[in-house]
Design a protein around this motif. Structure first.
Motif, mmCIF file in Angstrom:
data_model
loop_
_atom_site.group_PDB
_atom_site.id
_atom_site.type_symbol
_atom_site.label_atom_id
_atom_site.label_comp_id
_atom_site.label_asym_id
_atom_site.label_seq_id
_atom_site.Cartn_x
_atom_site.Cartn_y
_atom_site.Cartn_z
ATOM 1 N N ALA A 81 0.809 -1.224 0.000
ATOM 2 C CA ALA A 81 0.000 0.000 0.000
ATOM 3 C C ALA A 81 0.837 1.267 0.000
ATOM 4 O O ALA A 81 0.295 2.366 -0.063
ATOM 5 C CB ALA A 81 -0.938 0.007 1.207
ATOM 6 N N GLU A 82 2.172 1.125 0.096
ATOM 7 C CA GLU A 82 3.094 2.260 0.101
ATOM 8 C C GLU A 82 2.770 3.258 1.217
ATOM 9 O O GLU A 82 2.897 4.476 1.047
ATOM 10 C CB GLU A 82 3.116 2.951 -1.269
ATOM 11 C CG GLU A 82 3.514 2.009 -2.402
ATOM 12 C CD GLU A 82 3.707 2.711 -3.729
ATOM 13 O OE1 GLU A 82 4.563 3.603 -3.802
ATOM 14 O OE2 GLU A 82 2.993 2.356 -4.682
ATOM 15 N N SER A 83 2.349 2.756 2.362
ATOM 16 C CA SER A 83 1.952 3.609 3.482
ATOM 17 C C SER A 83 3.162 4.235 4.177
ATOM 18 O O SER A 83 4.278 3.724 4.098
ATOM 19 C CB SER A 83 1.151 2.787 4.494
ATOM 20 O OG SER A 83 -0.002 2.243 3.904
ATOM 21 N N SER A 84 2.907 5.337 4.877
ATOM 22 C CA SER A 84 3.936 6.024 5.663
ATOM 23 C C SER A 84 3.228 7.038 6.556
ATOM 24 O O SER A 84 2.019 7.261 6.423
ATOM 25 C CB SER A 84 4.937 6.736 4.742
ATOM 26 O OG SER A 84 4.369 7.912 4.190
ATOM 27 N N PRO A 85 3.954 7.692 7.462
ATOM 28 C CA PRO A 85 3.320 8.712 8.312
ATOM 29 C C PRO A 85 2.754 9.899 7.546
ATOM 30 O O PRO A 85 1.907 10.629 8.075
ATOM 31 C CB PRO A 85 4.467 9.147 9.236
ATOM 32 C CG PRO A 85 5.371 7.967 9.293
ATOM 33 C CD PRO A 85 5.324 7.377 7.920
ATOM 34 N N THR A 86 3.201 10.122 6.321
ATOM 35 C CA THR A 86 2.742 11.295 5.558
ATOM 36 C C THR A 86 1.934 10.931 4.316
ATOM 37 O O THR A 86 1.502 11.818 3.587
ATOM 38 C CB THR A 86 3.942 12.149 5.124
ATOM 39 O OG1 THR A 86 4.830 11.347 4.329
ATOM 40 C CG2 THR A 86 4.691 12.672 6.345
ATOM 41 N N HIS A 87 1.740 9.646 4.062
ATOM 42 C CA HIS A 87 1.076 9.228 2.829
ATOM 43 C C HIS A 87 -0.442 9.325 2.952
ATOM 44 O O HIS A 87 -1.033 8.840 3.913
ATOM 45 C CB HIS A 87 1.464 7.785 2.498
ATOM 46 C CG HIS A 87 0.809 7.240 1.256
ATOM 47 N ND1 HIS A 87 1.107 7.716 -0.002
ATOM 48 C CD2 HIS A 87 -0.116 6.271 1.076
ATOM 49 C CE1 HIS A 87 0.405 7.053 -0.896
ATOM 50 N NE2 HIS A 87 -0.347 6.173 -0.263
ATOM 51 N N GLY A 88 -1.090 9.966 1.999
ATOM 52 C CA GLY A 88 -2.542 9.950 1.919
ATOM 53 C C GLY A 88 -3.240 10.583 3.102
ATOM 54 O O GLY A 88 -2.758 11.557 3.688
ATOM 55 N N ARG A 89 -4.354 9.982 3.511
ATOM 56 C CA ARG A 89 -5.183 10.570 4.563
ATOM 57 C C ARG A 89 -6.022 9.486 5.227
ATOM 58 O O ARG A 89 -6.085 8.346 4.771
ATOM 59 C CB ARG A 89 -6.124 11.625 3.961
ATOM 60 C CG ARG A 89 -7.141 11.050 2.979
ATOM 61 C CD ARG A 89 -8.109 12.107 2.456
ATOM 62 N NE ARG A 89 -9.096 11.543 1.537
ATOM 63 C CZ ARG A 89 -10.246 10.996 1.916
ATOM 64 N NH1 ARG A 89 -10.558 10.927 3.207
ATOM 65 N NH2 ARG A 89 -11.094 10.523 1.024
ATOM 66 N N HIS A 90 -6.704 9.867 6.310
ATOM 67 C CA HIS A 90 -7.680 8.995 6.961
ATOM 68 C C HIS A 90 -9.001 9.099 6.202
ATOM 69 O O HIS A 90 -9.396 10.181 5.749
ATOM 70 C CB HIS A 90 -7.923 9.411 8.412
ATOM 71 C CG HIS A 90 -6.695 9.395 9.278
ATOM 72 N ND1 HIS A 90 -5.890 8.286 9.400
ATOM 73 C CD2 HIS A 90 -6.148 10.349 10.081
ATOM 74 C CE1 HIS A 90 -4.905 8.549 10.241
ATOM 75 N NE2 HIS A 90 -5.026 9.798 10.657
ATOM 76 N N ARG A 91 -9.732 7.999 6.078
ATOM 77 C CA ARG A 91 -11.112 8.064 5.574
ATOM 78 C C ARG A 91 -12.014 8.623 6.679
ATOM 79 O O ARG A 91 -11.777 8.380 7.871
ATOM 80 C CB ARG A 91 -11.630 6.677 5.185
ATOM 81 C CG ARG A 91 -10.767 5.894 4.235
ATOM 82 C CD ARG A 91 -10.834 6.408 2.808
ATOM 83 N NE ARG A 91 -9.706 5.813 2.084
ATOM 84 C CZ ARG A 91 -8.525 6.380 1.962
ATOM 85 N NH1 ARG A 91 -8.300 7.581 2.504
ATOM 86 N NH2 ARG A 91 -7.550 5.778 1.317
#
Length: 466
Positions: free
Chosen positions: A115-125
């Motif tokens: 998912a390429e997640s990180s502390p700064t990636h994307g947002r919360h739904r």
């Protein structure tokens, strides 16, 4: 006459791993392995090892059962698989397990992350977005079997508890939370509150290795103490837990037996799921041409490293035998008894019988006669395990609890290298996307996860109709 160096076995459609164009593929046997031979007009010929056990590979076709479809489909079939996901009308399997990603954010930046997640990636739904995702699934399934709350790292979501409460109000049979365990290790009160959601609730805990260097390579951090502290809290509250192990050849595949032995000693652990790395997302230390680890290799390593299981204990899962292997055991009276070997094959496929045979193990017989409500003969019991044993016969055992069950699952998520359209049509692990489509896990990460991939998908769709 000259002979080819292989035995031709079958034919399918696959993908070019470089440009993702749909290509024809031969399935052949060569030197004890099963290979996919394919040719892309742009990138030439490709040879991909897809299995290391020819006899097992041939046997999986014996486990195919009639498809169980959802109550409705969500997208039309126009471009052809895998370009119509949603679920499209040509998909062959309903959602056995559905992932609801409530956030893109994570407290780690793992070098291995689909998912390429990180502390700064994307947002919360938002809570409203998550409920809409759940409602789409309920409309498809009626009563979804398993819903897995995931991310990113879902325990970071500011409305995490509201989301769990909302899910508990829905007609979901079994709810899981997928986590790296950091929050569970630091906050015992958090685990205590999770325990209030039982029954039909489980933690899906990332657990890749006992070795510092492996964890730093896969997760970017030595998480050994974190995992052990999280398990200490989970054991204290006996909160049902599955350990999920991402496997890479030459990195942690030699720890399979040790992880199974460790899991069996944990009060809270109900099983281990082994997942070979899918070549998708962020892969900083992974070469798909050399580091791939096939489903059959995992199965062979379990048989080699764990004295508990034999080949008769690790069987294809009928809903998607190309991608799933299962093995069940019962923990009774301080002993562990493999169970799958006692299931009659016809009952496994029909999932409508109710006979378990254990004629060669009197110790298991004596335990079961005490537990099961009905015993037909010395050699056969007629049980019911309250739908806890996926794809196995229903049994009636009022004194048998979930904590008596231990399962080993191999779950292989195909990528563009080993993609087989026959198998993806039967994918039963799905993700609800941001735009409220229900998409197989495999194709989600290849085509649908972000705007860049969707743009490439549209180019491929245009090519497919030329």
């Amino acid at each position: 006459m000259p002979e080819r160096p292989y035995t031709y076995y079958d034919f399918t459609l696959s993908l070019c791993p470089h440009c993702l164009r749909r290509v024809e593929a031969k399935i052949v046997f060569e030197d004890g392995g099963v290979y996919m031979l394919k040719r892309c007009l742009t990138h030439g010929r490709q040879k991909v090892l897809i299995a290391t056990d020819v006899e097992y590979y041939k046997s999986i076709r014996n486990y195919v059962k009639p498809s169980e479809t959802p109550r409705r489909f969500n997208t039309a079939t126009h471009y052809g698989c895998p370009y119509d996901c949603g679920l499209c009308t040509d998909h062959e399997q309903h959602s056995c397990l559905t992932v609801i990603e409530i956030t893109d954010r994570c407290n780690l930046t793992c070098p291995t992350c689909y998912a390429e997640s990180s502390p700064t990636h994307g947002r919360h739904r938002t809570l409203e977005e998550v409920e809409a995702m759940v409602d789409v699934l309920v409309a498809n399934e009626g009563e979804p079997d398993v819903v897995q709350i995931s991310g990113g790292e879902p325990t970071l979501h500011p409305q995490f508890w509201e989301i769990l409460d909302m899910c508990k109000r829905k007609p979901i049979k079994h709810l899981m939370v997928n986590t790296n365990g950091v929050r569970l290790a630091k906050d015992e009160a958090f685990v205590a509150r999770l325990a209030t959601y039982v029954p039909a609730f489980e933690v899906y805990l990332q657990f890749d290795s006992f070795r510092k260097e492996v964890l730093e390579t896969m997760r970017g951090r030595d998480l050994r103490d974190v995992r052990l502290q999280a398990l200490e809290h989970l054991n204290k509250y006996n909160l049902s837990t599955t350990l999920v192990v991402t496997l890479q050849k030459g990195l942690n595949h030699d720890e399979i037996g040790e992880i199974i032995d460790f899991a069996l000693k944990q009060r809270c652990v109900r099983g281990v799921t082994f997942q070979p790395t899918q070549a998708a997302g962020r892969l900083d230390h992974f070469n798909p041409e050399t580091d791939r680890f096939s489903l059959t290799e995992v199965r062979q390593e379990i048989l080699r490293q764990s004295p508990l299981f034999t080949a008769a204990d690790l069987l294809p899962v009928p809903c998607n035998p190309d991608a799933l292997v299962m093995g069940y055991a019962l923990k009774l009276g301080g002993e562990v008894f493999p169970l799958t070997r006692y299931i009659q094959p016809a009952e496994l496929l029909q999932n409508s019988g109710n006979t378990i045979v254990y004629e060669h193990d009197p110790r298991l017989r004596n335990h079961l006669l005490r537990l099961f409500s009905t015993a037909n003969t010395v050699d056969t019991v007629t049980p019911e395990l309250n739908q806890l044993l996926c794809c196995l016969p229903m049994v009636q055992a009022p004194n048998l609890r979930y904590e008596n069950l231990f399962r080993v699952i191999i779950l292989q998520f195909m990528d563009a290298w080993n993609f087989d359209v026959r198998a993806v049509k039967k994918s039963c692990v799905h993700i609800v996307s941001k735009d409220l489509k229900i998409i197989p896990f495999e194709t989600m990460n290849i085509f649908y996860r972000d705007a860049e991939k969707v743009a490439r998908l549209q180019e491929l769709r245009d090519i497919s109709v030329l």
